[in-house]
Design a protein around this motif. Structure first.
Motif, PDB file in Angstrom:
ATOM      1  N   PRO A 136       0.835  -1.205   0.000  1.00 25.15           N
ATOM      2  CA  PRO A 136       0.000   0.000   0.000  1.00 25.15           C
ATOM      3  C   PRO A 136       0.867   1.252   0.000  1.00 25.15           C
ATOM      4  O   PRO A 136       1.874   1.317   0.683  1.00 25.15           O
ATOM      5  CB  PRO A 136      -0.799  -0.104   1.295  1.00 25.15           C
ATOM      6  N   GLY A 137       0.452   2.224  -0.782  1.00 24.79           N
ATOM      7  CA  GLY A 137       1.149   3.506  -0.828  1.00 24.79           C
ATOM      8  C   GLY A 137       2.226   3.572  -1.885  1.00 24.79           C
ATOM      9  O   GLY A 137       2.758   4.637  -2.145  1.00 24.79           O
ATOM     10  N   SER A 148       9.312   4.736   3.716  1.00 28.75           N
ATOM     11  CA  SER A 148       9.966   5.365   4.860  1.00 28.75           C
ATOM     12  C   SER A 148       8.934   5.898   5.849  1.00 28.75           C
ATOM     13  O   SER A 148       7.827   6.283   5.485  1.00 28.75           O
ATOM     14  CB  SER A 148      10.885   6.492   4.397  1.00 28.75           C
ATOM     15  N   MET A 149       9.322   5.859   7.119  1.00 25.94           N
ATOM     16  CA  MET A 149       8.442   6.336   8.185  1.00 25.94           C
ATOM     17  C   MET A 149       8.172   7.824   7.999  1.00 25.94           C
ATOM     18  O   MET A 149       7.067   8.292   8.271  1.00 25.94           O
ATOM     19  CB  MET A 149       9.110   6.065   9.531  1.00 25.94           C
ATOM     20  N   LEU A 153       4.419   9.563   7.856  1.00 25.60           N
ATOM     21  CA  LEU A 153       4.032  10.626   8.787  1.00 25.60           C
ATOM     22  C   LEU A 153       3.554  11.866   8.025  1.00 25.60           C
ATOM     23  O   LEU A 153       2.593  12.525   8.418  1.00 25.60           O
ATOM     24  CB  LEU A 153       5.193  10.983   9.715  1.00 25.60           C
ATOM     25  N   ARG A 154       4.236  12.183   6.921  1.00 22.07           N
ATOM     26  CA  ARG A 154       3.822  13.325   6.097  1.00 22.07           C
ATOM     27  C   ARG A 154       2.421  13.117   5.537  1.00 22.07           C
ATOM     28  O   ARG A 154       1.588  14.021   5.578  1.00 22.07           O
ATOM     29  CB  ARG A 154       4.815  13.514   4.951  1.00 22.07           C
ATOM     30  N   ASP A 155       2.142  11.924   5.018  1.00 18.13           N
ATOM     31  CA  ASP A 155       0.820  11.624   4.472  1.00 18.13           C
ATOM     32  C   ASP A 155      -0.248  11.675   5.551  1.00 18.13           C
ATOM     33  O   ASP A 155      -1.349  12.215   5.350  1.00 18.13           O
ATOM     34  CB  ASP A 155       0.813  10.240   3.810  1.00 18.13           C
TER      35      ASP A 155
END
Length: 174
Positions: A136-137, A148-149, A153-155
């Motif tokens: 996913p993503g 990447s984490m 977090l940005r999304d």
């Protein structure tokens, strides 16, 4: 000769009769005049061969008939019942080399447009036999692997900001 003199009119029986009457009034030497060639041609041919007459010839016919003493030989009287003849332009034949060249350019443009539209459909290096990663993503065109984490977090931050904006907008309006 002006542009108006080059107008062509359909020959009516009245014009044909006037041409025959003019031929009878002209001397043999005068009938050979190049100015009266169209009048002579109309006056001596059958009703189906000569279908048009120029305005300059009608003017010349009128002058000759008026000289001969004919009273109903004015240009407007001769042209009564006649219609302007408009020649249909013939389409120019297309050069086969040009047509082939234009077709080739058209195919190249279509191929270029297709390549531009499909550039991001599949990831680079995709052969068609392997399956796309089901992570996913991961978007097409990006490398598959662990997201990447920082990106996640940005999304999530963008999504939460949108939800909070909608709630404040609904409370502010209501």
């Amino acid at each position: 000769m002006s542009a108006a003199d080059s107008l062509q009119f359909r020959v009516t029986p009245h014009i044909r009769d006037a041409c025959k009457q003019c031929l009878a009034a002209l001397s043999k030497s005068r009938q050979k005049s190049p100015d009266l060639a169209q009048i002579v041609a109309i006056g001596t041919t059958g009703s189906t061969e000569q279908t048009t007459i120029s305005l300059a010839s009608v003017k010349g016919l009128s002058q000759e008939l008026l000289k001969a003493g004919e009273s109903n030989a004015w240009v407007h009287q001769l042209l009564r019942g006649s219609k302007i003849h408009i020649e249909q332009p013939q389409p120019t034949p297309r050069n086969p080399e040009l047509v082939a060249r234009l077709d080739k350019i058209k195919r190249q443009l279509e191929e270029h447009e297709y390549q531009r539209m499909t550039v991001n459909v599949m990831p680079h290096g995709f052969k068609g036999t392997e399956l796309l990663p089901a992570v996913p993503g991961v978007r097409t065109g990006q490398a598959s692997g662990v997201i990447s984490m920082k990106q996640e977090l940005r999304d999530a931050n963008k999504t939460i900001s949108v939800i909070i904006n909608i709630i404040f907008s609904a409370l502010g309006v209501g």
